[in-house]
Design an enzyme around this catalytic site. Structure first.
Site, PDB file in Angstrom:
ATOM      1  N   SER A 168      72.668  40.324   9.783  1.00  0.00           N
ATOM      2  CA  SER A 168      73.424  41.484   9.413  1.00  0.00           C
ATOM      3  C   SER A 168      72.369  42.597   8.818  1.00  0.00           C
ATOM      4  O   SER A 168      72.525  43.889   8.859  1.00  0.00           O
ATOM      5  CB  SER A 168      74.566  41.302   8.565  1.00  0.00           C
ATOM      6  OG  SER A 168      75.280  40.131   8.912  1.00  0.00           O
ATOM      7  N   ASP A 169      71.840  42.335   7.721  1.00  0.00           N
ATOM      8  CA  ASP A 169      70.859  43.048   7.120  1.00  0.00           C
ATOM      9  C   ASP A 169      69.909  43.842   8.242  1.00  0.00           C
ATOM     10  O   ASP A 169      69.628  45.012   8.359  1.00  0.00           O
ATOM     11  CB  ASP A 169      70.119  42.513   6.004  1.00  0.00           C
ATOM     12  CG  ASP A 169      70.832  42.413   4.693  1.00  0.00           C
ATOM     13  OD1 ASP A 169      71.662  43.273   4.554  1.00  0.00           O
ATOM     14  OD2 ASP A 169      70.246  41.424   4.065  1.00  0.00           O
ATOM     15  N   LEU A 170      69.182  42.990   8.971  1.00  0.00           N
ATOM     16  CA  LEU A 170      67.997  43.430   9.523  1.00  0.00           C
ATOM     17  C   LEU A 170      68.766  44.166  11.053  1.00  0.00           C
ATOM     18  O   LEU A 170      67.944  45.128  11.545  1.00  0.00           O
ATOM     19  CB  LEU A 170      67.297  42.051  10.479  1.00  0.00           C
ATOM     20  CG  LEU A 170      66.399  41.444   9.123  1.00  0.00           C
ATOM     21  CD1 LEU A 170      65.784  40.146  10.002  1.00  0.00           C
ATOM     22  CD2 LEU A 170      65.607  42.216   8.532  1.00  0.00           C
TER      23      LEU A 170
END
Length: 395
Positions: A168-170
């Site tokens: 999700s972050d990346l």
């Protein structure tokens, strides 16, 4: 050497993972990324991960290369005025505050576009700038859960499992970098910037390509399948005598080659496995039959056999083994640079190779405020004023 984004000045107000990953990508491609931190430094310098010789964590060092650090108290009037001065000369601002914070600080897109109409203003948040969940705190784990990722990860019948990497972050960082470059191209044509809004939730959800296809085509709610593909077989990890082998036999030609490689020509005509639909319907039986053969030899032995038959296959490495593979080194995915505190630092190489204008690792992850004087002098702050700003703790 010419770098593809060396004409861009990026003001980086991000912290933790998603935002810094976005700005690191831009920095790797040559952008001048000025990381603007509170006087105490960005939170992940102290709060996340292992530490080496200095105070900064390995997590911070890993994701903040190719940046300059400027400390600035944005809650002070003088700090905001300095930020406005920087914004007048910048091309891009990236931030990942919770929606509403930039308005309270007086550095929101409307305010900044009043100062610099051509600037691209990129925002990453947990759930986006609008919608009923926009004010929720957003972390990778939360986004993976709410976007369906954890419901299809792991073994059938097992507990929910998150992706091993923070996708999700990346994913949000990658989307944001793509959005920045898209908006910069528009600004270069029209002279007008715009606001970019992306989120951890939408990044994770948008990656559910096969899962949404299954849901909308069949009406079935997708379930976890372990290492197996949900649309084709054989496409998973199988046990060997000393580990695992991943195999991609996901079309008829490769399926026939795989059967020949393992010496089970009878599978080709077996009605349980004749078509992909048959193999999917009988995937557990197929797994049992295949592993009965593969467990007679080592992963390395099977790799040689699969190579001879043109079957896509690979071992499952741990991270130490990844960097023992000569291919990793040959492709430049392990690089090193000198850090003023940590000494020689290993860092991941650039996965994107441009033939004429490749990116480069030019700067170590900065120390807190390492470039404060350098950056402020570029917008006309002299030594006397700089000393006063330090005395008043604005920088």
């Amino acid at each position: 050497m010419t770098l593809p984004l060396e004409h861009l000045r990026v003001l980086d107000l991000t912290q933790a993972m998603a935002g810094p990953f976005c700005t690191m990508i831009l920095g790797d491609m040559g952008a001048d990324v000025v990381k603007i931190e509170p006087p105490s430094g960005e939170v992940s310098r102290r709060a996340m991960g292992f530490k080496g010789k200095g105070d900064d964590t390995a997590a911070f060092i890993a994701i903040n290369r190719n940046k300059r650090s400027l400390t600035l108290d944005l809650k002070s009037e003088e700090g905001r005025e300095l930020f406005y001065a920087l914004a007048r000369e910048a091309d891009v601002i990236c931030e990942n505050f919770r929606p509403g914070v930039t308005s309270r600080l007086g550095i929101d897109p409307d305010t900044i576009h009043g100062i610099n109409p051509r600037l691209v203003y990129a925002s990453i948040s947990g759930f986006g700038q609008t919608g009923p969940h926009s004010q929720r705190a957003g972390f990778d784990l939360i986004a993976q859960g709410m976007a369906g990722v954890m419901s299809i990860t792991g073994e059938p019948g097992g507990d929910p499992v998150k992706s091993g990497i923070p996708l999700s972050d990346l994913g949000a960082g990658l989307y944001c970098a793509f959005g920045v470059l898209s908006a910069v191209m528009v600004a270069e044509r029209t002279g007008r910037g715009q606001a970019i809004d992306t989120s951890l939730f939408e990044a994770a959800l948008s990656l559910g390509i096969w899962e949404t296809a299954e849901l909308w085509t069949t009406g079935r709610v997708p379930q976890p399948t372990g290492s197996a593909h949900r649309l084709t077989a054989p496409y998973q990890a199988y046990r060997t005598s000393d580990g695992y082998l991943t195999v991609g036999g996901n079309n008829h030609k490769l399926w026939v080659s795989f059967c020949e490689a393992i010496g089970r020509h009878d599978f080709i005509e077996d009605e349980r496995f004749a078509t992909n639909e048959d193999r999917m319907a009988n995937r557990q039986e197929l797994e049992h039959e295949v592993e009965a053969v593969l467990q007679k030899r080592t992963t390395e032995e099977w790799m040689e056999v699969m190579g001879e038959h043109g079957v896509p296959a690979g071992p499952i490495y741990n991270y130490a083994e990844v960097f023992e593979d000569p291919h990793t080194i040959e492709r430049g995915m392990l690089e090193q640079y000198e850090h003023p505190v940590e000494g020689t630092v290993n860092t991941l190489g650039l996965p994107l190779k441009l033939s004429e204008t490749p990116g480069a690792i030019r700067r170590h992850a900065p120390l807190v405020g390492e470039h404060t004087a350098e950056v402020l002098r570029e917008v006309g702050v002299d030594d006397e004023r700089l000393a006063a700003l330090r005395q008043s703790e604005v920088v």
